[in-house]
Design a protein around this motif. Structure first.
Motif, PDB file in Angstrom:
ATOM      1  N   LEU A 192     -67.625  -2.903  -1.394  1.00  0.00           N
ATOM      2  CA  LEU A 192     -66.363  -2.930  -0.948  1.00  0.00           C
ATOM      3  C   LEU A 192     -66.264  -2.738   0.624  1.00  0.00           C
ATOM      4  N   THR A 193     -67.285  -1.838   1.125  1.00  0.00           N
ATOM      5  CA  THR A 193     -67.144  -1.823   2.432  1.00  0.00           C
ATOM      6  C   THR A 193     -67.581  -2.881   3.298  1.00  0.00           C
ATOM      7  N   GLY A 194     -68.590  -3.735   2.655  1.00  0.00           N
ATOM      8  CA  GLY A 194     -68.900  -5.076   3.426  1.00  0.00           C
ATOM      9  C   GLY A 194     -67.567  -6.019   3.242  1.00  0.00           C
ATOM     10  N   ILE A 195     -66.791  -6.135   2.177  1.00  0.00           N
ATOM     11  CA  ILE A 195     -65.678  -6.874   2.007  1.00  0.00           C
ATOM     12  C   ILE A 195     -64.672  -6.707   3.004  1.00  0.00           C
ATOM     13  N   LEU A 196     -64.287  -5.490   3.485  1.00  0.00           N
ATOM     14  CA  LEU A 196     -63.588  -5.177   4.353  1.00  0.00           C
ATOM     15  C   LEU A 196     -63.928  -5.418   5.620  1.00  0.00           C
ATOM     16  N   LEU A 197     -65.276  -5.320   5.953  1.00  0.00           N
ATOM     17  CA  LEU A 197     -65.722  -5.743   7.333  1.00  0.00           C
ATOM     18  C   LEU A 197     -65.739  -7.194   7.394  1.00  0.00           C
ATOM     19  N   ALA A 198     -65.768  -7.873   6.193  1.00  0.00           N
ATOM     20  CA  ALA A 198     -65.617  -9.451   6.309  1.00  0.00           C
ATOM     21  C   ALA A 198     -64.274  -9.719   6.776  1.00  0.00           C
ATOM     22  N   VAL A 199     -63.458  -9.089   6.048  1.00  0.00           N
ATOM     23  CA  VAL A 199     -61.967  -9.293   6.315  1.00  0.00           C
ATOM     24  C   VAL A 199     -61.579  -8.852   7.662  1.00  0.00           C
ATOM     25  N   ALA A 200     -61.835  -7.942   8.360  1.00  0.00           N
ATOM     26  CA  ALA A 200     -61.804  -7.606   9.740  1.00  0.00           C
ATOM     27  C   ALA A 200     -62.338  -8.814  10.527  1.00  0.00           C
ATOM     28  N   ARG A 201     -63.423  -9.241  10.186  1.00  0.00           N
ATOM     29  CA  ARG A 201     -64.364 -10.221  10.992  1.00  0.00           C
ATOM     30  C   ARG A 201     -63.408 -11.406  11.036  1.00  0.00           C
ATOM     31  N   ILE A 202     -62.819 -12.036   9.946  1.00  0.00           N
ATOM     32  CA  ILE A 202     -62.093 -13.292  10.130  1.00  0.00           C
ATOM     33  C   ILE A 202     -60.584 -13.099  10.280  1.00  0.00           C
ATOM     34  N   SER A 203     -60.188 -11.880  10.488  1.00  0.00           N
ATOM     35  CA  SER A 203     -58.581 -11.719  10.676  1.00  0.00           C
ATOM     36  C   SER A 203     -58.492 -12.222  12.089  1.00  0.00           C
TER      37      SER A 203
ATOM     38  N   GLY B 148     -48.622 -10.117  19.021  1.00  0.00           N
ATOM     39  CA  GLY B 148     -49.469 -10.946  17.953  1.00  0.00           C
ATOM     40  C   GLY B 148     -50.886 -10.369  18.184  1.00  0.00           C
ATOM     41  N   ALA B 149     -51.335 -10.178  19.398  1.00  0.00           N
ATOM     42  CA  ALA B 149     -52.697  -9.774  19.491  1.00  0.00           C
ATOM     43  C   ALA B 149     -52.631  -8.202  19.237  1.00  0.00           C
ATOM     44  N   ALA B 150     -51.611  -7.475  19.852  1.00  0.00           N
ATOM     45  CA  ALA B 150     -51.642  -6.101  19.235  1.00  0.00           C
ATOM     46  C   ALA B 150     -51.576  -5.845  17.801  1.00  0.00           C
ATOM     47  N   LEU B 151     -50.858  -6.805  17.177  1.00  0.00           N
ATOM     48  CA  LEU B 151     -50.923  -6.452  15.493  1.00  0.00           C
ATOM     49  C   LEU B 151     -52.058  -6.663  14.982  1.00  0.00           C
ATOM     50  N   ILE B 152     -52.946  -7.787  15.341  1.00  0.00           N
ATOM     51  CA  ILE B 152     -54.271  -8.141  14.585  1.00  0.00           C
ATOM     52  C   ILE B 152     -55.115  -6.920  15.257  1.00  0.00           C
ATOM     53  N   THR B 153     -55.242  -6.557  16.207  1.00  0.00           N
ATOM     54  CA  THR B 153     -56.017  -5.387  16.729  1.00  0.00           C
ATOM     55  C   THR B 153     -55.804  -4.196  15.997  1.00  0.00           C
ATOM     56  N   LEU B 154     -54.639  -3.752  15.580  1.00  0.00           N
ATOM     57  CA  LEU B 154     -54.160  -2.611  14.826  1.00  0.00           C
ATOM     58  C   LEU B 154     -54.699  -2.771  13.481  1.00  0.00           C
ATOM     59  N   ALA B 155     -54.462  -4.000  13.028  1.00  0.00           N
ATOM     60  CA  ALA B 155     -54.829  -4.386  11.647  1.00  0.00           C
ATOM     61  C   ALA B 155     -56.331  -4.373  11.274  1.00  0.00           C
ATOM     62  N   VAL B 156     -57.348  -4.689  12.278  1.00  0.00           N
ATOM     63  CA  VAL B 156     -58.761  -4.845  12.367  1.00  0.00           C
ATOM     64  C   VAL B 156     -59.096  -3.401  12.477  1.00  0.00           C
ATOM     65  N   LEU B 157     -58.329  -2.590  13.189  1.00  0.00           N
ATOM     66  CA  LEU B 157     -58.823  -1.236  13.526  1.00  0.00           C
ATOM     67  C   LEU B 157     -58.632  -0.343  12.410  1.00  0.00           C
ATOM     68  N   GLY B 158     -57.558  -0.674  11.629  1.00  0.00           N
ATOM     69  CA  GLY B 158     -57.318   0.092  10.362  1.00  0.00           C
ATOM     70  C   GLY B 158     -57.929  -0.321   9.228  1.00  0.00           C
ATOM     71  N   LEU B 159     -58.573  -1.594   9.212  1.00  0.00           N
ATOM     72  CA  LEU B 159     -59.667  -2.017   8.343  1.00  0.00           C
ATOM     73  C   LEU B 159     -60.954  -1.292   8.578  1.00  0.00           C
ATOM     74  N   ASN B 160     -61.275  -1.371   9.734  1.00  0.00           N
ATOM     75  CA  ASN B 160     -62.737  -0.501  10.148  1.00  0.00           C
ATOM     76  C   ASN B 160     -62.731   0.799   9.681  1.00  0.00           C
ATOM     77  N   ILE B 161     -61.503   1.499   9.996  1.00  0.00           N
ATOM     78  CA  ILE B 161     -61.473   2.953   9.993  1.00  0.00           C
ATOM     79  C   ILE B 161     -61.463   3.127   8.279  1.00  0.00           C
TER      80      ILE B 161
END
Length: 293
Positions: free
Chosen positions: A210-221, A270-283
Motif C-alpha cells: 500500500l505504501t508503494g501504491i501511495l508513492l506511485a500516486v504521488a509520482r503521477i499527480s 494549482g501548483a500549491a494544491l498539487i504540492t500539498l496533496a503530494v506532501l500529504g500522500l508522502n507523509i
C-alpha cells in the motif's frame, strides 16, 4: 617506565600523528557534508516558501474550487482541472496497480530462479527511470495518433505506465521481506501456492505494498509531459473520457506560460494544491511504512 605504563590511553592516542590526520580529515568531510546539506535545504526552502507565498492567496479563494478555468481577464477557478486530475489519476492507478502487484508477486514468489525474472527486473528498472515524456510520446504514437484525438483514456493509460514499475518494485521488495518460515508453515499444512500468497504473504506485506501504491500516486499527480501528448486540456467541465479532459498539470503549464496575471495567480494556486496533496500522500505512506516496521 612504571609512570609511562600507568598513563591513560587517552593521553597517548592524541599524540599519534595518524590519529590527528584522521581527525582533521573527518572534520573536513563533515564540514563539506554539512555545507552541501545546507545548500540543498536552502534551495528547497526557497522553492517551497515561494510556492506557498504565491499560492496562499489563490488557495484561500473559494472560487478556486468550484468555478471553471476562466478566459483572460476574467475571474475563475480550477474546478474542471481538479476534477479531471482526480479522474485521470484514479483511473491510471486502477489500471496500473493490478498489473504491478501481479508482476511483483511473480518476481518474488515464482521468479527466484531463471533468466526471465532477472530480465524483468532489469527492464522494470529501466522503465522506472525513463523520462515521463518518453511514455507520453509512446502512448501518443500507439493510441492517440490512431484514434486521431486526445482523450482522458489516453492520459490514464500514460499514467498507468508510470505506476506499474513503481508498484512492481515495491511489491517485489516487500514480498521478499516476508520470512520463508511463513511460506513453509503454510506449505506444511497442505496450502496451495496461490492460497499461501493471498492469505499469508499478502497479509504480511500489505502495508508495504500500500505504501508503494501511495508513492506511485504521488509520482503521477504532478506529471505534465505525458498528459500534454494524451489528455491535453479542456476549458470546460467534462466527464467524457473519450474527449480531451482538463487536468491540473497541463493547466498550470499553460497558465504559467501566459502573460496574464490572473492566470499566473491560478497557476500558483494549482501548483500549491498539487504540492500539498503530494506532501500529504508522502507523509501517509511513510507513516504506514513506519507502523509496518
Amino acid at each position: 617506565m612504571s609512570g609511562a605504563a600507568n598513563m591513560a590511553p587517552s593521553a597517548i592516542v592524541p599524540a599519534n600523528p595518524l590519529y590527528r590526520s584522521r581527525r582533521r580529515f573527518n572534520f573536513v568531510v563533515l564540514a563539506v557534508s554539512g555545507l552541501a546539506l545546507a545548500f540543498g535545504l536552502a534551495w528547497l526552502i526557497w522553492i517551497l516558501g515561494t510556492l506557498l507565498y504565491e499560492g496562499t492567496n489563490a488557495l484561500a479563494r473559494a472560487t478556486l474550487y468550484y468555478q471553471m478555468t476562466p478566459p483572460p481577464g476574467a475571474d475563475g477557478g480550477l474546478a474542471n482541472a481538479i476534477g479531471g486530475s482526480l479522474v485521470i489519476v484514479a483511473l491510471g492507478t486502477l489500471l496500473g496497480t493490478p498489473v504491478g502487484v501481479l508482476a511483483g508477486t511473480y518476481l518474488a514468489e515464482y521468479g527466484r530462479r531463471g533468466w526471465l525474472a532477472g530480465a524483468t527486473r532489469f527492464l522494470n528498472d529501466v522503465l522506472l527511470s525513463a523520462p515521463s515524456i518518453v511514455i507520453g510520446l509512446f502512448v501518443y504514437s500507439v493510441y492517440v495518433a490512431r484514434v486521431r484525438h486526445f482523450s482522458g483514456w489516453a492520459g490514464a493509460i500514460a499514467l498507468s505506465l508510470i505506476v506499474i514499475p513503481v508498484v512492481v518494485r515495491t511489491t517485489d521488495d516487500m514480498l521478499k521481506l516476508v520470512p520463508n518460515s511463513l511460506r513453509e508453515a503454510a506449505a506444511a499444512l497442505g496450502c496451495p501456492s496461490w492460497k499461501m500468497i493471498t492469505s499469508v504473504t499478502y497479509r504480511a506485506a500489505r502495508t508495504g505494498i500500500l505504501t508503494g501504491i501511495l508513492l506511485a500516486v504521488a509520482r503521477i499527480s504532478g506529471e505534465t509531459a505525458p498528459l500534454l501528448f494524451t489528455a491535453l486540456n479542456n476549458q470546460f467541465w467534462s466527464t467524457d473520457m473519450n474527449a480531451p479532459m482538463a487536468n491540473l498539470p497541463v493547466v498550470i503549464f499553460q497558465f504559467a506560460m501566459s502573460p496574464y496575471e490572473d492566470w499566473h495567480r491560478l497557476a500558483w494556486g494549482g501548483a500549491a494544491l498539487i504540492t500539498l496533496a503530494v506532501l500529504g500522500l508522502n507523509i501517509l505512506a511513510r507513516t504506514l511504512f513506519h507502523r509496518s516496521t
